[in-house]
Write a protein that holds these residues in place. Sequence first.
Motif, PDB file in Angstrom:
ATOM      1  N   THR A  16      42.977 -18.847 -26.243  1.00  0.00           N
ATOM      2  CA  THR A  16      41.871 -19.772 -25.358  1.00  0.00           C
ATOM      3  C   THR A  16      42.838 -20.896 -24.672  1.00  0.00           C
ATOM      4  OG1 THR A  16      40.000 -19.238 -26.732  1.00  0.00           O
ATOM      5  CG2 THR A  16      39.903 -21.141 -25.377  1.00  0.00           C
ATOM      6  N   VAL A  17      43.625 -21.517 -25.450  1.00  0.00           N
ATOM      7  CA  VAL A  17      44.389 -22.798 -25.015  1.00  0.00           C
ATOM      8  C   VAL A  17      45.443 -22.212 -23.951  1.00  0.00           C
ATOM      9  CG1 VAL A  17      46.101 -24.609 -25.563  1.00  0.00           C
ATOM     10  CG2 VAL A  17      43.815 -24.248 -26.956  1.00  0.00           C
ATOM     11  N   HIS A 119      35.842 -15.076 -34.085  1.00  0.00           N
ATOM     12  CA  HIS A 119      36.730 -15.131 -33.067  1.00  0.00           C
ATOM     13  C   HIS A 119      37.332 -13.714 -32.745  1.00  0.00           C
ATOM     14  CE1 HIS A 119      37.061 -19.737 -32.535  1.00  0.00           C
ATOM     15  NE2 HIS A 119      35.902 -19.190 -32.194  1.00  0.00           N
ATOM     16  N   LEU A 120      38.182 -13.161 -33.807  1.00  0.00           N
ATOM     17  CA  LEU A 120      38.563 -11.892 -33.750  1.00  0.00           C
ATOM     18  C   LEU A 120      38.072 -10.686 -33.578  1.00  0.00           C
ATOM     19  CD1 LEU A 120      41.378 -12.545 -36.813  1.00  0.00           C
ATOM     20  CD2 LEU A 120      41.896 -12.467 -34.452  1.00  0.00           C
ATOM     21  N   VAL A 121      36.833 -10.609 -34.197  1.00  0.00           N
ATOM     22  CA  VAL A 121      35.886  -9.582 -33.910  1.00  0.00           C
ATOM     23  C   VAL A 121      35.146  -9.673 -32.562  1.00  0.00           C
ATOM     24  CG1 VAL A 121      33.809  -8.542 -34.857  1.00  0.00           C
ATOM     25  CG2 VAL A 121      35.340  -9.454 -36.415  1.00  0.00           C
ATOM     26  N   ILE A 163      33.323 -27.143 -32.196  1.00  0.00           N
ATOM     27  CA  ILE A 163      33.553 -27.657 -31.004  1.00  0.00           C
ATOM     28  C   ILE A 163      33.341 -26.571 -29.888  1.00  0.00           C
ATOM     29  CG2 ILE A 163      35.113 -29.413 -31.683  1.00  0.00           C
ATOM     30  CD1 ILE A 163      37.218 -28.126 -30.374  1.00  0.00           C
ATOM     31  N   THR A 164      32.985 -26.998 -28.754  1.00  0.00           N
ATOM     32  CA  THR A 164      32.710 -25.977 -27.611  1.00  0.00           C
ATOM     33  C   THR A 164      34.090 -25.533 -26.954  1.00  0.00           C
ATOM     34  OG1 THR A 164      32.659 -27.470 -25.829  1.00  0.00           O
ATOM     35  CG2 THR A 164      30.776 -26.752 -26.914  1.00  0.00           C
ATOM     36  N   ILE A 165      34.259 -24.487 -26.117  1.00  0.00           N
ATOM     37  CA  ILE A 165      35.516 -24.017 -25.835  1.00  0.00           C
ATOM     38  C   ILE A 165      35.907 -25.102 -24.704  1.00  0.00           C
ATOM     39  CG2 ILE A 165      36.299 -22.313 -23.989  1.00  0.00           C
ATOM     40  CD1 ILE A 165      34.663 -20.176 -25.284  1.00  0.00           C
ATOM     41  N   ASP A 166      35.067 -25.795 -24.003  1.00  0.00           N
ATOM     42  CA  ASP A 166      35.417 -26.839 -23.134  1.00  0.00           C
ATOM     43  C   ASP A 166      36.004 -27.836 -23.932  1.00  0.00           C
ATOM     44  OD1 ASP A 166      34.804 -25.377 -20.779  1.00  0.00           O
ATOM     45  OD2 ASP A 166      32.902 -26.333 -20.663  1.00  0.00           O
TER      46      ASP A 166
END
Length: 184
Positions: A16-17, A119-121, A163-166
């Motif tokens: 994501t980062v 996250h992986l699934v 925390i959110t993705i943002d």
Amino acid sequence: MLIVCLTGMPGAGKSTVASFLKEKGFSVITMGDAVREEAKRQGLEPTDSNLGSMMIKLRQDLGQGAVAHLILKKLERDSNKSNLVIDGIRSIPEVEVLKKVGTVKLLAIHASQDTRFKHLVDRKRSDAPTSSNEFAGRDKRELSVGISEAIALADETISNNEITIDELKEKAWAIVSEWLEEAS
């Protein structure tokens, strides 16, 4: 050239980062992709087991910095001189190899086991764990190649729990922006 190396256990949020930094103009190379390319070259199916075995075999044959050497070859072929993100650093010897071509900073992304498994699934990749036992085995394999040392010795760490993705992107950008200033 600034090379931001991302480390963390599988599913912590490194990709994501990396994708976010790509939007900011960085080139991105994924360590796992280098292993997947090597597996493909050798005619292996890209399962978690095959990729894990390939990663370990490369390190046994060529040393702990083996996958980073594959990345250097790719950089030479592409002759890329832009700022770079390396997604998926697993050992300090990999960082040392990359220091040959630029200023290297190591950013660890941390998340709990429950968060990482989800996250992986959710990302539905061919090497996603199908059970908690498989997930635990993958963690043990990652730890066996030195990822805990890379996480512990990171220049900065972000906790990606609750925390959110943002918010993850904001925290990463605050850190990387400082590194860009230092490198210029």
